[in-house]
Design an enzyme around this catalytic site. Sequence first.
Site, PDB file in Angstrom:
ATOM      1  N   SER A   1       0.832  -1.199   0.000  1.00  0.00           N
ATOM      2  CA  SER A   1       0.000   0.000   0.000  1.00  0.00           C
ATOM      3  C   SER A   1       0.863   1.244   0.000  1.00  0.00           C
ATOM      4  CB  SER A   1      -0.903   0.010   1.239  1.00  0.00           C
ATOM      5  OG  SER A   1      -1.543   1.264   1.392  1.00  0.00           O
TER       6      SER A   1
ATOM      7  N   TYR B   1      -4.152  -2.176   9.208  1.00  0.00           N
ATOM      8  CA  TYR B   1      -3.943  -2.408   7.779  1.00  0.00           C
ATOM      9  C   TYR B   1      -2.570  -1.879   7.363  1.00  0.00           C
ATOM     10  CZ  TYR B   1      -4.664  -2.283   2.729  1.00  0.00           C
ATOM     11  OH  TYR B   1      -4.531  -2.469   1.373  1.00  0.00           O
TER      12      TYR B   1
END
Length: 267
Positions: free
Chosen positions: A131, A144
């Site tokens: 990410s 996350y």
Amino acid sequence: MTAPEGQVWFVTGASRGLGRAIAEAALAAGHRVVAASRTKGTLAHDRLVHIPLDVTDRQAVFDAVERAAAVFGGLDVVVNNAGVMLYGMVEEATEEQIRAHFDVNFFGAVWVAQAVLPHLKGGGRLLQVTSMGSGGGMASVGFYGAGKAALDALTDALAMEVERFGVRVTNLQMGGYATGLFTSGTTTTTPDPAYQELRKELEEMWGDDAGPAPETAAPVVLRVAALDDPPRRLVVGGASFDMVRELARLRAEQYAEWEDLSRQAPG
């Protein structure tokens, strides 16, 4: 390694979102695809085989990879994409939620990487989906970001370890795309009223835009896989690239501000 005009792609989390978009793009480019996911999805093609897979089960991952390699006679490109979201403040998350999250986003990706490497030696490509936010934490999505940051660091180490065997590893730091991660792929903590004001601020900051369709990112992924000398890490998304670069600039300024204090220790 199979011929470049008919590569074999192994894509995890291929039933929806980014994984499905990548699988479709690979098929459109003439490649063969093994789509691995918990649910089969609706994607069908004569050059596609679906294998059910829960990446949290290490033995199941190794079995699935052996089966995938046998279907088309090898593996050329692996996209380690399966992932979920844990939404909530750090204080709110239960032990069960945290462990379940890391079982998919970190350990599941590790099991896949370990299983596919013997099949990629000699010129394969391993694309690790992390990410653009893995370089720092953000309130409410801290777990996350933490899982992706751990995978991000591990991917750097892995790239150094296996490049001598002809395996090229790229860390795909994905920007925000409308993959359904915040809907079907999300576990939510029980909200603590103490964080209500912060939640409202975050909602206003993020807005309602889910981001561009994942199909817009798939061509970049295919291009990376085709490069003779691919980058070890790539931010996928122009807006996300700008954000990552700005965050890096701000972080460098913060380090410089406290340089004198840092240098008071000898290490």
